[in-house]
Each structure stands twice: as C-alpha cells, then as structure tokens.
Design an enzyme around this catalytic site. Structure first.
Site, PDB file in Angstrom:
ATOM      1  N   SER A 136       0.800  -1.228   0.000  1.00  0.00           N
ATOM      2  CA  SER A 136       0.000   0.000   0.000  1.00  0.00           C
ATOM      3  C   SER A 136       0.831   1.276   0.000  1.00  0.00           C
ATOM      4  O   SER A 136       0.309   2.353  -0.275  1.00  0.00           O
ATOM      5  CB  SER A 136      -0.952   0.016   1.208  1.00  0.00           C
ATOM      6  OG  SER A 136      -0.234   0.097   2.417  1.00  0.00           O
ATOM      7  N   LYS A 174       0.179   4.526   6.989  1.00  0.00           N
ATOM      8  CA  LYS A 174      -0.418   5.343   5.931  1.00  0.00           C
ATOM      9  C   LYS A 174      -0.041   6.823   6.098  1.00  0.00           C
ATOM     10  O   LYS A 174       0.404   7.252   7.165  1.00  0.00           O
ATOM     11  CB  LYS A 174      -1.948   5.232   5.971  1.00  0.00           C
ATOM     12  CG  LYS A 174      -2.509   3.857   5.676  1.00  0.00           C
ATOM     13  CD  LYS A 174      -2.327   3.442   4.235  1.00  0.00           C
ATOM     14  CE  LYS A 174      -3.001   2.112   3.945  1.00  0.00           C
ATOM     15  NZ  LYS A 174      -2.352   0.987   4.629  1.00  0.00           N
TER      16      LYS A 174
END
Length: 215
Positions: A136, A174
C-alpha cells in the site's frame, strides 16, 4: 531539456537539502510547484530519476540524492554525516515484527531488538521498529519486507506517514491527513482506497523517521 515544473522541483529539493539536510515532503512539493495532487509529484520524481537527475535512497523514507543539475543551476555541496568515534554508530530499538491486527504497540511485551543507525533517530524520543507487510505504500518507496523506524507519538502533522491503530483492532502504515472531524489514511498506491474515519476511531502510535532494507 527539463520542463519548467521538473526544473522547479529539482531546485526546490536542492534548496531544502542545503538548508535542512532533508528534502521537502510531498505535500510541500505539491504546494510549491502548484500541483493539485501528489500523484503529479510522484510523476515528476519518477521522470527526474529516470533521466538521472536524482536518486531515491533505499535506507530512509523520503530520502533523495541529487546526482546532477541542469546547466545554470549550481550543484549542491554534499552533506557528510560524521559520527562521534567515542560513541557507537548504532543503537538498539524494540522490533515488533509484522504487527498483528488487534495488537496495540504498547500491549506487545518482550519484543525482539534491532540495531539501527544512530543518525536516524532523536535519542531523546522513544522509537521502535516494524516490518512492513503489503504494497500500500510502494509509491512512497516503502516495500513489503522493509523495516521502518518509528518515533512514538500520539499526534501527527499533515502529510506525515504514521502508524495508526483503527478501532483498537487494526494497525496500518499510511499518510495522515486531517479533514475536519475525520482523519484520512491515504495509501501510496492507486490500487488501494483512501480510508476516511471519525477521529475517535483512529489512534496515532508513531510516525516514520527511517527505513531499513536488505537486498
């Protein structure tokens, strides 16, 4: 020939390396160059790297090295990190491996340890290391299997890469963005979706300050 935005970005990176020793964040680049999204910055960096103007360094997140500059732009002086010979060049940090869902950092007992370069951390701050799982964050240069160095904190600045605990049940790495009463956890991979969650569902457990990779 470079485009104007490519040249402007290169000059911006050069200026920040000379003044602070680290390049600007992607959000700072986006604002300075006048782009609407960070994907445009990724594209500029990729094109500069492919043409041999810059190099992304594998051992630390958000690390760039200028290899050459276009005519008329002065080459920056390379910064050399000097270690104090009376002190070790490495320090040991808790290494929590690949964090399992439902396991807050502070709940893990008796972790392994890992040696990291001393210059990666602020010795006055509590730090630890994790192993990245998944793809990701690949467009930020963070690959599955990389080991990231995290500075423990419970809040973050806009655009920082954080370790976030969602619903006390999921740990994820993230980009952090504040959107009113919500927090957006943004991946660096277009195949992954942005997650927007109420602030009370997200607990920050640290921010990335370094990256280690084995080949």
């Amino acid at each position: 020939m470079l485009t104007k935005k490519q040249k402007d970005l290169l000059v911006l990176i050069k200026s920040r390396l000379e003044s602070e020793g680290i390049p600007p964040s992607f959000d700072e680049m986006k604002s300075a160059i006048g782009l609407k999204s960070k994907s445009g910055i990724h594209g500029l960096i990729k094109s500069l790297e492919e043409r041999g103007f810059i190099k992304r360094l594998p051992y630390k997140a958000r690390a760039l090295e200028i290899l050459k500059l276009p005519e008329g732009v002065e080459q920056p002086e390379k910064k050399v990190i000097k270690f104090n010979k009376s002190k070790p060049d490495f320090t040991s940090l808790p290494f929590y491996g690949r964090i399992a869902a439902g396991t807050p950092i502070e709940a893990i007992r008796n972790p392994d340890t890992i040696d990291v370069p001393l210059h990666m951390i602020n010795p006055r701050k509590k730090c630890y290391a994790l192993e990245v799982s998944g793809d990701s964050m690949i467009d930020a240069g963070i690959l599955s299997g990389d080991r990231v160095v995290i500075q423990h904190c419970d809040n973050a600045e806009e655009g920082e890469i954080v370790v976030a605990l969602v619903d006390e049940n999921e740990v994820t790495l993230k980009f952090f963005h504040k959107e009113g009463a919500f927090i957006a956890l943004k991946p660096a991979n277009k195949s992954h979706e942005i997650r927007r969650l109420p602030s009370d569902r997200v607990r920050i457990q640290g921010k990335i300050v370094g990256l280690l990779r084995s080949y």
